[in-house]
Enzyme design. Structure first.
Site, PDB file in Angstrom:
ATOM      1  CG  ASP A  28      -1.846  -1.019   1.008  1.00  6.69           C
ATOM      2  OD1 ASP A  28      -2.494  -1.156   0.020  1.00  6.69           O
ATOM      3  OD2 ASP A  28      -2.257  -1.777   2.207  1.00  6.69           O
ATOM      4  CG  ASP A  77      -7.039  -3.986  -4.486  1.00  6.37           C
ATOM      5  OD1 ASP A  77      -7.100  -4.833  -5.343  1.00  6.37           O
ATOM      6  OD2 ASP A  77      -7.545  -3.779  -3.543  1.00  6.37           O
TER       7      ASP A  77
HETATM    8  N1  GLY Z   1      -7.556  -2.548  -0.913  1.00  4.92           N
HETATM    9  C1  GLY Z   1      -8.002  -1.545  -1.453  1.00  4.92           C
HETATM   10  C2  GLY Z   1      -9.655  -1.705  -1.669  1.00  4.92           C
HETATM   11  O1  GLY Z   1     -10.101  -2.198  -0.815  1.00  4.92           O
HETATM   12  O2  GLY Z   1      -9.982  -1.551  -2.814  1.00  4.92           O
END
Ligand code: GLY
Length: 401
Positions: free
Chosen positions: A115, A178
């Protein structure tokens, strides 16, 4: 009818719905100013710089603020940077600086997940883009270096969730869609340092993901698990979607955003083509109001929750894609699709108005776990204001030409 990538757009011969009305610069500015008013209210409710807004639980008016550390930590600082960009308000800039500074403490610890881009690009990255502050640039490079430690050479992607490797399902090497967003931090660090390994890793991650995570119909799997010795994809599953083979709306939006950004950063046509195919698959599944249900395949539709955050991510991504596309008709097509999404998000159905402090209602974080369902979530507001500011820039440049 103009036919593009397998879907169609009916143009002016047909009576346009309100959602199809083009935006004016004045309307956009009014909306950005409304975002500023709401941000000012939130600033008044936050107790210190060590906590940042995450959600507004059902029935509450103010943001529930979380301590610095989670994946959403950078979005509040990022919202303040975009409000500053959209208004030029020096008070907001000061607040953006304070919240940004606090995030640096994350770098005191070893990297915990992919992240880093979500966290540092939105805060320090926007701060650097808008102020040229060299210290912000250095922080982004350190964050990128930290992220690069999760890159696995055998697989060619970043390990998204090191902590989940404890579970057999996600071991030994997992990559989630993501993760595409975090590549922007690697590109930024490569552009601003002598370390070109960041660029190589980002391109490798995008290529391997394109090969293994995208289905033949241009929708995406949420998670691919790889054998970390052979690099082979061994499981294709979901974590936040309805089912392993379903289309989780925000995952599809992350993919569109990620591949558009990769094309901007590399000029590689394969990434542009990927972004366009992913967009086609997303647009053809949308309901009338252009805001997706949380998963396009939830059998409860039309009684399933929406995900305004996915719409905001997609709107911002399509404005980027429109800016990169050279074909005039396609360029306009992507811009108009994004404008419609923003109209819908700005309508009373999604804009929170006086109901609470968020910009947008009706986002869904993790439906399978029943957490953060159908409520305001901070990243929806971040991508919404990013899209408003992007569209304003496009309209201003159209006016000049
Ligand atoms: N991890 C990012 C989302 O929940 O979209």
């Amino acid at each position: 009818m103009i036919c593009l990538s397998g879907f169609s757009l009916t143009v002016s011969a047909q009576v346009k719905s309100d959602l199809d009305l083009p935006w004016t610069i004045k309307e956009l500015q009014n909306r950005i100013d409304s975002c500023e008013s709401k941000a000012m209210v939130t600033l008044g409710t936050l107790k210190n710089y060590k906590r940042s807004p995450r959600t507004i639980p059902a029935g509450q008016i103010h943001w529930d603020a979380k301590p610095t550390g989670g994946w959403t930590t950078g979005f509040w600082a990022g919202i303040l940077w975009y409000v500053y960009e959209g208004t030029g308000d020096a008070k907001i800039k000061k607040e953006a600086e304070q919240f940004t500074e606090e995030i640096k403490t994350i770098l005191d610890e070893p990297v915990r997940s992919h992240d880093m881009g979500f966290i540092f690009n939105s805060s320090f990255g926007n701060g650097y883009r808008l102020t040229g502050n060299q210290a912000y640039k250095q922080t982004c490079i350190i964050a990128a270096d930290s992220l690069s430690h999760l890159f696995n050479e055998k697989v060619g992607t970043i390990l998204s969730w090191p902590a989940q490797v404890r579970s057999n399902l996600y071991a030994p090497h997992n990559t989630i869609i993501d993760n595409m967003i975090n590549l922007e931090l690697l590109f930024m660090a490569s552009d601003n340092s002598s370390n070109k390994e960041f660029y190589r890793m980002a391109v490798s991650h995008a290529d391997v993901t394109m090969k293994n995570q995208v289905r033949p119909d241009s929708t995406v799997y949420h998670v691919v698990v790889y054998d970390d010795m052979t690099g082979k994809a061994i499981r294709k599953i979901t974590h936040q979607g309805y089912a392993d083979n379903s289309v989780w709306a925000r995952g599809q939006a992350w993919a569109i955003y990620g591949y558009s950004m990769c094309y901007r950063e590399t000029g590689e046509d394969r990434f542009l083509q990927m972004a366009k195919q992913l967009t086609g698959a997303y647009l053809e599944r949308l309901p009338e109001d252009a805001v997706p249900y949380w998963d396009f395949d939830d059998p409860a539709i039309p009684n399933a929750p929406r995900d305004a955050s996915a719409a905001a991510v997609a709107a911002s991504a399509l404005l980027e894609l429109s800016g990169l596309e050279k074909n005039a008709a396609e360029k306009l097509y992507y811009q108009k699709a994004a404008e419609k999404m923003l109209r819908s998000l700005s309508s009373p159905a999604y804009w929170s108005g006086h109901q609470n402090d968020a910009f947008l209602m009706h986002s869904t974080g993790n439906r399978p776990k029943n957490t953060e369902v159908d409520i305001p979530i901070i990243y929806a507001d971040y991508y919404y204001i990013e899209a408003l500011v992007r569209l304003k820039k496009i309209l201003l440049s159209e006016k000049k030409n």
